[in-house]
Each structure stands twice: as structure tokens, then as C-alpha cells.
Write an enzyme that holds these catalytic residues in place. Structure first.
Site, PDB file in Angstrom:
ATOM      1  N   GLU A  34     -46.469  35.942  -0.747  1.00 40.63           N
ATOM      2  CA  GLU A  34     -45.393  35.733  -2.533  1.00 40.63           C
ATOM      3  C   GLU A  34     -46.178  34.429  -2.625  1.00 40.63           C
ATOM      4  O   GLU A  34     -46.677  33.890  -4.083  1.00 40.63           O
ATOM      5  CB  GLU A  34     -44.417  36.272  -2.780  1.00 40.63           C
ATOM      6  N   GLY A  79     -34.491  28.340   5.951  1.00 40.37           N
ATOM      7  CA  GLY A  79     -35.065  28.545   4.941  1.00 40.37           C
ATOM      8  C   GLY A  79     -33.192  28.866   3.508  1.00 40.37           C
ATOM      9  O   GLY A  79     -33.516  27.479   2.684  1.00 40.37           O
ATOM     10  N   ARG A  80     -32.690  29.439   4.020  1.00 40.52           N
ATOM     11  CA  ARG A  80     -31.306  30.052   3.162  1.00 40.52           C
ATOM     12  C   ARG A  80     -30.703  28.670   2.858  1.00 40.52           C
ATOM     13  O   ARG A  80     -29.585  28.691   2.580  1.00 40.52           O
ATOM     14  CB  ARG A  80     -30.771  31.175   3.766  1.00 40.52           C
ATOM     15  N   GLU A  89     -28.678  37.474   4.759  1.00 40.38           N
ATOM     16  CA  GLU A  89     -30.245  37.429   5.775  1.00 40.38           C
ATOM     17  C   GLU A  89     -29.277  36.826   6.962  1.00 40.38           C
ATOM     18  O   GLU A  89     -29.962  37.261   8.425  1.00 40.38           O
ATOM     19  CB  GLU A  89     -30.859  36.847   5.471  1.00 40.38           C
ATOM     20  N   HIS A  94     -16.756  44.689 -17.848  1.00 40.29           N
ATOM     21  CA  HIS A  94     -17.609  45.887 -17.963  1.00 40.29           C
ATOM     22  C   HIS A  94     -18.438  46.990 -18.002  1.00 40.29           C
ATOM     23  O   HIS A  94     -19.241  47.182 -18.663  1.00 40.29           O
ATOM     24  CB  HIS A  94     -17.282  45.022 -19.591  1.00 40.29           C
ATOM     25  N   LYS A 121     -43.246  43.178   6.578  1.00 31.82           N
ATOM     26  CA  LYS A 121     -44.754  42.142   6.218  1.00 31.82           C
ATOM     27  C   LYS A 121     -45.964  42.404   7.147  1.00 31.82           C
ATOM     28  O   LYS A 121     -47.526  42.627   6.321  1.00 31.82           O
ATOM     29  CB  LYS A 121     -43.946  40.525   6.848  1.00 31.82           C
ATOM     30  N   LYS A 169     -41.202  26.569   3.113  1.00 34.80           N
ATOM     31  CA  LYS A 169     -41.316  25.896   4.177  1.00 34.80           C
ATOM     32  C   LYS A 169     -42.460  26.144   5.580  1.00 34.80           C
ATOM     33  O   LYS A 169     -43.061  25.378   6.021  1.00 34.80           O
ATOM     34  CB  LYS A 169     -39.614  26.826   5.423  1.00 34.80           C
TER      35      LYS A 169
HETATM   36  O1  F6P Z   1     -37.305  36.445   4.116  1.00 34.60           O
HETATM   37  C1  F6P Z   1     -37.730  35.592   4.949  1.00 34.60           C
HETATM   38  C2  F6P Z   1     -37.808  34.421   4.741  1.00 34.60           C
HETATM   39  O2  F6P Z   1     -38.446  33.597   6.261  1.00 34.60           O
HETATM   40  C3  F6P Z   1     -36.791  33.376   4.224  1.00 34.60           C
HETATM   41  O3  F6P Z   1     -35.757  33.712   5.139  1.00 34.60           O
HETATM   42  C4  F6P Z   1     -37.026  32.358   3.523  1.00 34.60           C
HETATM   43  O4  F6P Z   1     -36.377  31.747   3.157  1.00 34.60           O
HETATM   44  C5  F6P Z   1     -38.263  32.849   3.136  1.00 34.60           C
HETATM   45  O5  F6P Z   1     -38.778  34.122   3.641  1.00 34.60           O
HETATM   46  C6  F6P Z   1     -39.776  31.838   2.685  1.00 34.60           C
HETATM   47  O6  F6P Z   1     -39.914  30.882   3.386  1.00 34.60           O
HETATM   48  P1  F6P Z   1     -40.935  30.612   2.967  1.00 34.60           P
HETATM   49  O7  F6P Z   1     -39.746  29.124   2.357  1.00 34.60           O
HETATM   50  O8  F6P Z   1     -41.235  29.552   4.535  1.00 34.60           O
HETATM   51  O9  F6P Z   1     -42.210  30.320   2.100  1.00 34.60           O
END
Ligand code: F6P
Length: 543
Positions: A214, A269-270, A355, A386, A506, A208
Site C-alpha cells: 500500500e 511497527g505498532r 495485532e 448516541h 498479502k 519500517k
Molecule cells: O499489518 C502488518 C504490518 O506489518 C504492521 O505490523 C505494520 O505496522 C504495517 O504492516 C506497516 O509496515 P511498514 O511500516 O513496514 O510499512
């Protein structure tokens, strides 16, 4: 000005008093008193049937919980979300994931502009792109059709796509191979790409913000991996697409914005798996199934928006969940899908729920004096049986369960499906009604062993039953949980749509990274534990 807490309101107080009266009630008694309880405490909508009879609730409990929802103006809060008010207060944003699945005929305005045409324009572009790739007409730089697809994203840009891909694999084009890379751990990228040929691989960079460490690290590595083989910047346009709200960053990364599928800041995002973030899902199952999934989401959205609360699935599940969290002090909920295709559903729900509602500050900026989100965990049945079910049956903690089952298997094989379903029904029955010591002894068990072999019962569960796991049913199931989260967040007076709790780590990681890489011995100003760990890591890294 200090606002009075939710716990000081008349509905909360009434529930607290009621809890004292009913906390010892046994499901055995409740079922004995009402022979049609198993039919009465049920509700059905958008292809999902919910049996909530095996809960430690009475008609009075429900009445009081519904009063609590009314006192919190849940109806007004739902209307505000669907209307596009800036209900995400701390980020000053509208919350309109529901608009992503609204039909073309709808009109929803954000800041005076109808957003529906823009949503459908992106969906149409996604569909055209997916048709090309699926038909083998989208060629890589050397002229070979794309056959391998790697989604790079994390959090909502990964968990929804992975979950949906796994859930709907039955409907997927098997000639396309899908991989998902999320972790900044290089092993994730290395393992996902080790047997891939760059000439036929497409990377979807899903973010987003297009700033997430990452994802940007993995995307950079993917770019280098691709260029090492194809040796021409022009190849990027054939092998990379971006899903984002941030066109400037996408362009700066080197992806042509013609290859970008956009969405908007009012999609959290979620809550984004029905936005462009769903591109991998659409590539896998095709535009038609994807639209059916959206229709399932929309059916549940409409149910949530319009159904009376006493017959409203997300509201009922939200209120009953809150009853255990806040009055029984239950800490966790187990999500137990009796369908192998839903194996990533609990992981998806972890982000969606925790979250969203893992917060301790109210919208007015005050600390809560009640419990908020439960811990969600789970595994597909029967594997969980199990593993950790022992604790749910006989442990010291109360863990309400959400069982999810389907009447028809997508892979009918002998009597597998009846065995599967007999297990889910048996587990819900065993949890609710248990087995007394007297019953165990009557079966001939020795006196000393009987306490070990008896089951206390009175352990609550929901049972969600649908005809079959279709794209539409998956859509309603996910929307059910999205709106359950909304219901609880609205009553808890928290903001389910921000996530400030992920920020501090972060920032600290950005400070630590150069200290790990520094060739000179850096001056460390952390606590003594962090300092010592950094020094040890540097020593071990060198050796
Ligand atoms: O974990 C924090 C967060 O902002 C989530 O809410 C989101 O889904 C994720 O990082 C990834 O964010 P982006 O889509 O901006 O890379």
C-alpha cells in the site's frame, strides 16, 4: 514436548474456582459492603489516575490475579524486555520501543552495543529538520517554503502518527497543513492531494520495511504526481523524506538516504510512534513538545518496570481485562475517550492490542485453550452514547469499558466541559449500578414498560482521569496500553510482537492481482467462489 497449559497451573485453577464463587456478586453489594471502595481501588502514576473500583472484583480476586502474574514470572518477562533479550521469539528480535524514550544518560545494549546514542542522534536530526520546515527555511524545488505535509504509511506507520496528530492538534503549528494517506484505494491519495500544490508539498514515506504494498504504491503515485508538476528528478530530494529501517530500499526507491530518518528492527511497527515514524508529530507540535511526549512515555515505562504490581497501572489493567476475557468470557472492550482530540485513539488501540494479542498459538507452538485478545472498539464520548451505548447498558453481552477523561478542557467554552465530564461520570455510574424494575415503577412507570426501562447494572468500567491532555499525558496513556498489552501477552504465553496472521492475505493478493489485470482470459485455480468473483470483476471492469 507438550508444555502444560496455563489453565493447568494452580493460579488459573484458583481463579476458576473463585470465579464460581463471585460471578453473581453485584457492584451494588460490593460498594455497600465497603464504603471506601471508591477510594481504595484506585491507583495513580505518570499523570494518570485510575479508578478500578467499578469492577466485579474483590480483594481476593486481585490477590489471585497477582498470583497468576507471579506464576507467569511477569516481573522476569518485564526485565527481559527492558534488557533487550530477544523476547520476540518468532522473529528472533529484541523489543526495545522503551529505549526510544529513555534519557541520554541511559545505557541499553543490543548485541553488545549501546543503542542510546544512536537513538538520540536520530532525534536530534529530526529536530533540526523540523525546525527548518517549521521556520519556512526548508524550501521546495522551486524555492517556495514547504507548507503541506503528507504522511504516507499504513498500520503502525500511519495509526500512531494520525492519532498523535489529532490528539495534540491543540499544540500544533496551524500554518502547516497535515494529511495522511494509508489506503491503497486511489481515492485516499486523490482526496488527500486534490487541493495541494506540489511546489509546497512534502511527502513523508513512512515504512519500517519499505516493502509494504500500500505504502509503496502510494509513494510511487506521489512521486509521479510531484514529477508531473516539477519535471525534474532533482525535485525529489526537496519534496520526499523517508522513515525506515531499510536504507537500501529507500535508495532504490529514489529517495536520498541523507533525507532518511532511521530506526531499528527492535521497534515493532505498532510500537513505533516514538521512533522516526513520529516525524509528522514532531513537525506538527515541534521538538520540545515531542520531547515532553517522550518524557510521558518514559515516566510510564519506569512505573511499569519498577512499581509493585498491586500499584502498577498497566499490570492492574492487564490483569483485570484478562479476568473478564478468560473467566467471564467477555468478548469486547469499549474505549471511550471523553475528549474530541482523542477521536482516533480507539482506532490506534485496535492495531496495538489486536495485532499484538490476537493470537492462538503459544510461544511453545501449542494451541491455546483459553481466550486471548478482546475486541477493542470505541468512539469519543458523548458521540458513542448516541450510538452503541444502548447495547453496553442493556444488551446481552458483557462489555467492560475504559472511560478516559480530563479535568481541564483545552478549549474552555461556557459549561461544555462540566457537561462532558458529568456525562462520563454518569455513564460509569449507570453501568455499574443500573436501575431496578422496582425503582423504575416507584417513579410511576407503568408495569408493562418497567422491564424495558430498567437497567441491569453490574457492568464494569475503568475510569482514567488526568489533569489535561498534554503531550506528556498522551505519552503516558499510550505507554499504559502498550504495557497492558505486554502484561496480557506475557501471561497468555504468546508473542505480542509478531503478526504472522497478516501474511497469507498479502501472498494471495499478489497471486490475484495479475489475474485481474491479464488481457487474456486467465486460467483460474482458486476455489469456485474466488474464481467466479474474479470473472465477474473482470467483466464489470471492462464494461
Ligand atoms: O499489518 C502488518 C504490518 O506489518 C504492521 O505490523 C505494520 O505496522 C504495517 O504492516 C506497516 O509496515 P511498514 O511500516 O513496514 O510499512
Amino acid at each position: 514436548m507438550l508444555q502444560p497449559s496455563l489453565t493447568h497451573g494452580p493460579s488459573w485453577k484458583a481463579l476458576a474456582a473463585h470465579y464460581d464463587e463471585v460471578k453473581e456478586l453485584q457492584l451494588r453489594e460490593l460498594f455497600a459492603q465497603d464504603p471506601i471502595r471508591g477510594e481504595r481501588f484506585t491507583c495513580e502514576a505518570a499523570g494518570l489516575f485510575l479508578d478500578y473500583s467499578k469492577h466485579r472484583i474483590t480483594d481476593e480476586t486481585l490477590r489471585l490475579l497477582l498470583n497468576l502474574a507471579a506464576e507467569a514470572d511477569l516481573q522476569g518477562q518485564i526485565a527481559a524486555m527492558f534488557r533487550g533479550d530477544h523476547i520476540n521469539l518468532t522473529e528472533d528480535r529484541a523489543v526495545l520501543h522503551t529505549a526510544l524514550r529513555a534519557p541520554k544518560s541511559y545505557r541499553i545494549e543490543v548485541d553488545g552495543q549501546n543503542i542510546i546514542p544512536g537513538i538520540h542522534a536520530v532525534l536530534d536530526r529530526m529536530a533540526a529538520f523540523c525546525e527548518q520546515v517549521r521556520a519556512g527555511a526548508w524550501l521546495g524545488y522551486t524555492g517556495r517554503p514547504i507548507r503541506r505535509i503528507v504522511n504516507i504509511g499504513i498500520g503502525g506507520s500511519d495509526l500512531g502518527p494520525v492519532m498523535a496528530f489529532e490528539a495534540l492538534k491543540h499544540y500544533a503549528a496551524r500554518e502547516l497543513d497535515f494529511r495522511f494517506v494509508s489506503n491503497v484505494d486511489g481515492s485516499d491519495f486523490a482526496e488527500a492531494t486534490r487541493d495541494l500544490d506540489p511546489e509546497e508539498t512534502l511527502f513523508i514515506v513512512a515504512s519500517k520495511t519499505f516493502t509494504t504494498q500500500e505504502t509503496m504504491t502510494n509513494a510511487g503515485t506521489a512521486r509521479a504526481w510531484c514529477l508531473a508538476a516539477l519535471k525534474d528528478e532533482a525535485a525529489i530530494a526537496r519534496h520526499f523524506v523517508a522513515l525506515s529501517t531499510n536504507a537500501a530500499r529507500v535508495a532504490a526507491f529514489g529517495i536520498d538516504t541523507a533525507n532518511m530518518f532511521g530506526f531499528w528492527d527492535w521497534v515493532g511497527g505498532r510500537y513505533s510512534m516514538t521512533s522516526a515514524i513520529g516525524l509528522s508529530t514532531m513537525l506538527a507540535i515541534g521538538p520540545e513538545h515531542f520531547r515532553n511526549m517522550l518524557a510521558g512515555f518514559h515516566a510510564m515505562d519506569e512505573h511499569f518496570r519498577t512499581a509493585p504490581f498491586e500499584r502498577n497501572l498497566p499490570v492492574l489493567m492487564g490483569l483485570i481485562g484478562l479476568w473478564y476475557t478468560d473467566f467471564f468470557n467477555a468478548q469486547a472492550v469499549a474505549v471511550l475517550p471523553y475528549d474530541q482530540y482523542l477521536k482516533r485513539f480507539p482506532a490506534y488501540l485496535q492495531q496495538l492490542i489486536m495485532e499484538s494479542n490476537g493470537k492462538a498459538t503459544t510461544l511453545a507452538g501449542q494451541p491455546v485453550d483459553y481466550q486471548t485478545s478482546a475486541i477493542y472498539f470505541g468512539e469519543p464520548g458523548t458521540n458513542g452514547q448516541h450510538s452503541f451505548y444502548q447495547m453496553i447498558h442493556q444488551g446481552t453481552k458483557l462489555i467492560p469499558c475504559d472511560f478516559i477523561a480530563f479535568a481541564q478542557s483545552l478549549n474552555p467554552l461556557g459549561d461544555h466541559h462540566d457537561l462532558l465530564v458529568s456525562n462520563v461520570l454518569a455513564q460509569a455510574e449507570a453501568l455499574a449500578f443500573g436501575k431496578t424494575e422496582a425503582e423504575v415503577k416507584a417513579e410511576g412507570t407503568a408495569e408493562w414498560l418497567a422491564p424495558h426501562r430498567s437497567f441491569p447494572g453490574n457492568r464494569p468500567s475503568n475510569l482514567l482521569l488526568a489533569e489535561c491532555l498534554t503531550p506528556a499525558v498522551l505519552g503516558s496513556l499510550v505507554a499504559l496500553y502498550e504495557h497492558m498489552v505486554f502484561t496480557q501477552g506475557a501471561i497468555w504465553c504468546i508473542d505480542p510482537f509478531d503478526q504472522w496472521g497478516v501474511e497469507l492475505g498479502k501472498v494471495l493478493a499478489q497471486r490475484i492481482q495479475p489475474e485481474l489485470e491479464d488481457t487474456e482470459e486467465p486460467e483460474l485455480n482458486h476455489d469456485s467462489s474466488t474464481n467466479a468473483l474474479i470473472r465477474r470483476y473482470r467483466r464489470l471492469r471492462r464494461s
